[in-house]
Design an enzyme around this catalytic site. Structure first.
Site, PDB file in Angstrom:
ATOM      1  N   GLU A  97       0.858  -1.098   0.044  1.00  0.00           N
ATOM      2  CA  GLU A  97      -0.134  -0.222  -0.378  1.00  0.00           C
ATOM      3  C   GLU A  97       1.073   1.311  -0.112  1.00  0.00           C
ATOM      4  OE1 GLU A  97      -4.455  -1.048   1.790  1.00  0.00           O
ATOM      5  OE2 GLU A  97      -2.678  -0.783   3.483  1.00  0.00           O
ATOM      6  N   CYS A 110       3.931   8.219   1.187  1.00  0.00           N
ATOM      7  CA  CYS A 110       3.913   8.074   1.950  1.00  0.00           C
ATOM      8  C   CYS A 110       4.402   6.471   0.943  1.00  0.00           C
ATOM      9  CB  CYS A 110       2.322   6.955   3.572  1.00  0.00           C
ATOM     10  SG  CYS A 110       3.377   6.572   4.865  1.00  0.00           S
ATOM     11  N   CYS A 124      -0.107  -2.348  15.636  1.00  0.00           N
ATOM     12  CA  CYS A 124       0.118  -1.923  13.373  1.00  0.00           C
ATOM     13  C   CYS A 124      -0.183  -3.178  12.769  1.00  0.00           C
ATOM     14  CB  CYS A 124       1.704  -1.735  13.994  1.00  0.00           C
ATOM     15  SG  CYS A 124       2.060  -1.457  11.693  1.00  0.00           S
ATOM     16  N   GLY A 185       6.382  -2.195   6.337  1.00  0.00           N
ATOM     17  CA  GLY A 185       8.243  -2.524   6.966  1.00  0.00           C
ATOM     18  C   GLY A 185       8.807  -1.724   7.685  1.00  0.00           C
ATOM     19  N   HIS A 242       7.193   5.441  21.666  1.00  0.00           N
ATOM     20  CA  HIS A 242       5.966   4.999  22.329  1.00  0.00           C
ATOM     21  C   HIS A 242       5.455   4.445  23.870  1.00  0.00           C
ATOM     22  CE1 HIS A 242       4.548   4.442  17.488  1.00  0.00           C
ATOM     23  NE2 HIS A 242       5.501   3.209  17.643  1.00  0.00           N
ATOM     24  N   ASN A 316      -4.450   4.796  15.767  1.00  0.00           N
ATOM     25  CA  ASN A 316      -5.180   5.018  14.718  1.00  0.00           C
ATOM     26  C   ASN A 316      -6.132   3.165  14.987  1.00  0.00           C
ATOM     27  OD1 ASN A 316      -5.438   7.098  13.570  1.00  0.00           O
ATOM     28  ND2 ASN A 316      -3.048   6.947  12.663  1.00  0.00           N
TER      29      ASN A 316
HETATM   30  S1  SF4 Z   1       8.162  -1.508  12.607  1.00  0.00           S
HETATM   31 FE1  SF4 Z   1       6.062   0.458  11.362  1.00  0.00          FE
HETATM   32  S2  SF4 Z   1       5.557  -1.262  10.211  1.00  0.00           S
HETATM   33 FE2  SF4 Z   1       6.438  -2.704  11.440  1.00  0.00          FE
HETATM   34  S3  SF4 Z   1       5.035  -3.222  13.112  1.00  0.00           S
HETATM   35 FE3  SF4 Z   1       6.010  -1.167  13.536  1.00  0.00          FE
HETATM   36  S4  SF4 Z   1       4.646   0.196  12.665  1.00  0.00           S
HETATM   37 FE4  SF4 Z   1       4.405  -1.410  11.833  1.00  0.00          FE
END
Ligand code: SF4
Length: 369
Positions: A97, A110, A124, A185, A242, A316
């Protein structure tokens, strides 16, 4: 056995020049072909797309090269019209995507660096789907080319609110201004291909997405951050933090078990000291989990004395994670603590494309798509 056609999006301008010289053509044709690729955004080697190519070069390209464009399997628009998400098909039928985001006065793409992701961040959608493979440089560049091409389509411009129709009444067509490597990724897990693609996208005679226009986001791959520092790559670095303790971070970001918080912060310090660059630290705000005043003070203390900006991203939604986003009043309170007590600049990320699952952490490919 005949060799596979060369994907021209895999080549830097210097590599393209070397190819043409190897084929017996003057290096002067490199500039012409490069212009067709990245200024004209040509879609074939045909005479109507590349009219001034010498016939022999055109024939050679048609026989031994290809433009690795990525066909659109699905395009989805957000209800506010500012975000369009593309599901793009790769040669091996895998899909990725790419998101076109329109902000005031600029368009940002993006883009993805892998099919899936091995890092497994719990909130994620890409992490929830697992890792399939790295993208090639050409597959990364093709996403930027794809978005740049879309901006030339009057159908897209006329659909976007407040966008002047491309070329209408003297208005300049919109251009792709920024790239964020925040799609599917972990870019530093695919370091060589990503840096090669960045070299191609930065070329001032082409897409001209110079260092200040590219932001790379990492979950905290320490060897990659140290290599970026050593190579002094001119790009913006964003580190997904985070949490401000090892235990809390490891619960959200499994990669933290491999690269613990103290090692990550040491690498970030080395990066900023070596390059003189500020790092953007990303903090996904999850209601009741990492958004209290104590959490704000913990991140403030962690980043004290570092050149830093914090990007606060209300969570999100994804189907595989039950958390909910921090309400905006709590996000503002978090931001105020960073500013008042730590003089730490921060922004609350504009939420875009949430209704089409195009927001941060929402990109994924489902079997039905
Ligand atoms: S590194 Fe980025 S794409 Fe990979 S799981 Fe974590 S937040 Fe998602």
């Amino acid at each position: 056995m005949t060799a596979a056609p060369v994907n021209l999006y895999d080549l830097t301008r210097e590599q393209l020049r070397a190819l043409l010289v190897r084929w017996g053509f003057a290096s002067v044709h490199t500039g012409l072909l490069w212009n067709y690729l990245y200024l004209g955004l040509a879609e074939s080697f045909d005479a109507d797309a590349m009219p001034d190519l010498p016939p022999k070069l055109r024939a050679r390209l048609q026989a031994e090269a290809r433009l690795g464009a990525l066909p659109v399997a699905l395009a989805t628009d957000s209800s506010d019209g500012f975000t369009r998400k593309y599901l793009l098909r790769l040669d091996d039928a895998e899909r990725i995507e790419t998101v076109l985001m329109r902000f005031t006065g600029r368009v940002t793409a993006c883009i993805s660096s892998q099919v899936g992701c091995a890092m497994g961040c719990v909130f994620c959608a890409t992490g929830q789907m697992g890792y399939t493979r790295h993208l090639t440089p050409g597959e990364i560049v093709a996403q930027a080319v794809h978005v740049a091409r879309q901006l030339r389509l009057p159908t897209l411009s006329s659909q976007l609110p407040t966008a002047p129709a491309a070329g209408a009444s003297g208005a300049a067509p919109e251009r792709l201004r920024n790239i964020v490597l925040m799609g599917m990724g972990e870019p530093l897990h695919n370091y060589d291909a990503v840096m090669h693609a960045i070299d191609i996208m930065r070329d001032e005679a082409g897409l001209a997405l110079g260092g200040e226009r590219i932001t790379l986001s990492t979950v905290g791959v320490v060897p990659g951050i140290l290599r970026l520092a050593q190579e002094r790559r001119p790009l913006h670095l964003a580190v997904s933090l985070h949490a401000a303790t090892q235990a809390e971070r490891a619960a959200l970001v499994p990669a933290a078990r491999k690269w613990p918080l103290d090692e990550l912060m040491a690498a970030c310090r080395t990066y900023s000291t070596t390059t003189g660059r500020r790092i953007f630290y990303e903090w996904t705000l999850i209601d009741g989990q990492n958004d209290t005043p104590d959490h704000a003070r913990a991140v403030g203390a962690l980043l004290r004395d570092l050149p830093a900006q914090v990007n606060l991203i209300p969570l999100n939604p994804t189907s595989g994670y039950a958390g909910t986003p921090t309400p905006s009043a709590a996000a503002r309170a978090f931001q105020k603590i960073l500013a008042d007590e730590f003089k730490l600049p921060s922004t609350v990320r504009q939420r875009r494309g949430i209704d089409i699952a195009a927001g941060c952490g929402q990109l994924a490919v489902t079997a039905s798509a």
